[in-house]
Scaffold this motif. Structure first.
Motif, mmCIF file in Angstrom:
data_model
loop_
_atom_site.group_PDB
_atom_site.id
_atom_site.type_symbol
_atom_site.label_atom_id
_atom_site.label_comp_id
_atom_site.label_asym_id
_atom_site.label_seq_id
_atom_site.Cartn_x
_atom_site.Cartn_y
_atom_site.Cartn_z
ATOM 1 N N MET A 3 43.757 -95.761 -177.044
ATOM 2 C CA MET A 3 43.983 -94.835 -175.378
ATOM 3 C C MET A 3 43.399 -96.291 -174.746
ATOM 4 N N LYS A 4 44.084 -96.285 -173.209
ATOM 5 C CA LYS A 4 43.517 -97.556 -172.739
ATOM 6 C C LYS A 4 42.462 -96.293 -171.152
ATOM 7 N N LEU A 5 42.049 -97.894 -170.456
ATOM 8 C CA LEU A 5 40.791 -97.444 -169.601
ATOM 9 C C LEU A 5 40.830 -98.463 -168.444
ATOM 10 N N ALA A 6 41.746 -98.328 -167.245
ATOM 11 C CA ALA A 6 41.906 -99.553 -166.653
ATOM 12 C C ALA A 6 40.705 -99.550 -165.647
ATOM 13 N N VAL A 7 40.069 -100.549 -165.283
ATOM 14 C CA VAL A 7 39.162 -100.442 -164.120
ATOM 15 C C VAL A 7 39.462 -101.590 -163.208
ATOM 16 N N VAL A 8 39.777 -100.377 -162.226
ATOM 17 C CA VAL A 8 40.534 -101.333 -161.006
ATOM 18 C C VAL A 8 38.980 -101.183 -159.958
ATOM 19 N N TYR A 9 39.741 -102.861 -158.844
ATOM 20 C CA TYR A 9 38.159 -103.050 -158.184
ATOM 21 C C TYR A 9 38.982 -103.877 -157.107
ATOM 22 N N HIS A 10 37.700 -104.386 -155.759
ATOM 23 C CA HIS A 10 37.890 -104.802 -154.905
ATOM 24 C C HIS A 10 36.825 -105.664 -155.104
ATOM 25 N N SER A 11 37.134 -107.190 -154.464
ATOM 26 C CA SER A 11 35.921 -107.500 -154.860
ATOM 27 C C SER A 11 36.097 -109.150 -154.540
ATOM 28 N N ASN A 41 49.856 -97.523 -165.445
ATOM 29 C CA ASN A 41 50.535 -96.727 -165.405
ATOM 30 C C ASN A 41 50.217 -96.225 -166.684
ATOM 31 N N SER A 42 49.838 -96.707 -167.768
ATOM 32 C CA SER A 42 50.302 -95.964 -169.272
ATOM 33 C C SER A 42 48.855 -95.417 -169.122
ATOM 34 N N SER A 43 47.794 -95.967 -168.396
ATOM 35 C CA SER A 43 46.157 -95.492 -168.870
ATOM 36 C C SER A 43 45.975 -94.314 -168.928
ATOM 37 N N GLN A 44 45.373 -93.719 -169.724
ATOM 38 C CA GLN A 44 44.570 -92.623 -169.458
ATOM 39 C C GLN A 44 42.756 -92.237 -168.298
ATOM 40 N N ALA A 45 42.486 -93.037 -168.030
ATOM 41 C CA ALA A 45 41.804 -93.396 -167.409
ATOM 42 C C ALA A 45 41.422 -94.528 -166.616
ATOM 43 N N VAL A 46 41.372 -94.347 -165.440
ATOM 44 C CA VAL A 46 40.777 -95.536 -164.348
ATOM 45 C C VAL A 46 39.857 -94.742 -163.962
ATOM 46 N N ILE A 47 39.412 -96.186 -163.178
ATOM 47 C CA ILE A 47 37.405 -96.212 -162.937
ATOM 48 C C ILE A 47 37.347 -97.119 -161.870
ATOM 49 N N PHE A 48 37.619 -97.286 -160.515
ATOM 50 C CA PHE A 48 37.899 -97.833 -159.457
ATOM 51 C C PHE A 48 36.686 -98.211 -159.048
ATOM 52 N N GLY A 77 46.536 -86.081 -163.247
ATOM 53 C CA GLY A 77 45.869 -86.208 -164.677
ATOM 54 C C GLY A 77 45.276 -86.796 -165.415
ATOM 55 N N LYS A 78 45.286 -88.008 -164.936
ATOM 56 C CA LYS A 78 44.575 -88.954 -165.328
ATOM 57 C C LYS A 78 42.885 -88.229 -165.576
ATOM 58 N N LEU A 79 41.725 -89.689 -166.060
ATOM 59 C CA LEU A 79 40.053 -89.091 -166.220
ATOM 60 C C LEU A 79 40.023 -89.874 -165.109
ATOM 61 N N GLY A 80 39.703 -89.763 -164.101
ATOM 62 C CA GLY A 80 38.593 -90.974 -162.397
ATOM 63 C C GLY A 80 37.004 -91.399 -162.340
ATOM 64 N N ALA A 81 36.626 -92.136 -162.138
ATOM 65 C CA ALA A 81 35.688 -92.777 -161.756
ATOM 66 C C ALA A 81 36.026 -93.604 -160.735
#
Length: 162
Positions: free
Chosen positions: A1-9, A47-54, A81-85
């Motif tokens: 399962m893929k999980l992306a951590v997307v951020y601005h810094s 796009n293929s991640s099931q979870a994304v944390i911003f 439908g993805k899990l978000g945090a």
């Protein structure tokens, strides 16, 4: 399962915390977590991640305009439908991270994401709306960020890997 951590810094603090969160997520078996700045998104992985944390730094008790712009222009990403945090960094205690997190969470809901923070349901350390660190975080805050990533990944596995 893929999980992306997307951020601005801007200063690098939020980026450091993003890596800690991804490290925590990668401790869960069958999870592949990757970090990506909003200026360098891996479209295929996101796009293929099931979870994304911003994640975002806070400015005047809000999240960054750069992340807001990304949300406004992110129609090519199907987040529904993805899990978000969410997580945030702030320069000082009371710098507005809770409000920033709630605002990010609002964007996740608009995108149709399932929102999870672990809250107090997982016990100590509590992450009511998401992980928060002062600047790059002290050791305790950094550990909390790693645990946060671990908890989000665990929840994603329980939802998506039946």
């Amino acid at each position: 399962m893929k999980l992306a951590v997307v951020y601005h810094s801007e200063s690098g603090n939020t980026e450091k915390i993003a890596h800690l969160i991804a490290n925590g997520a990668n401790q869960i078996q069958n999870v592949e977590a990757k970090t990506m700045s909003i200026s360098n998104i891996n479209d295929e992985f996101l796009n293929s991640s099931q979870a994304v944390i911003f994640g975002s730094p806070t400015y005047h008790a809000d999240f960054s305009w750069q992340l807001k712009k990304w949300f406004d222009k992110s129609a090519k990403y199907d987040l529904a439908g993805k899990l978000g945090a969410a997580f945030a960094t702030e320069n000082y205690l009371g710098g507005g991270a809770d409000f920033a997190l709630l605002t990010i969470i609002g964007h996740l809901l608009v995108k149709g994401m399932l929102v999870y923070s672990a809250g107090s349901g997982e016990g100590h350390p509590y992450t009511h709306y998401g992980a928060v660190c002062l600047k790059a975080g002290n050791k305790e805050q950094q550990k909390r960020a790693e645990i946060f990533g671990n908890r989000i990944a665990s929840k994603a596995i329980s939802i998506f890997d039946n």
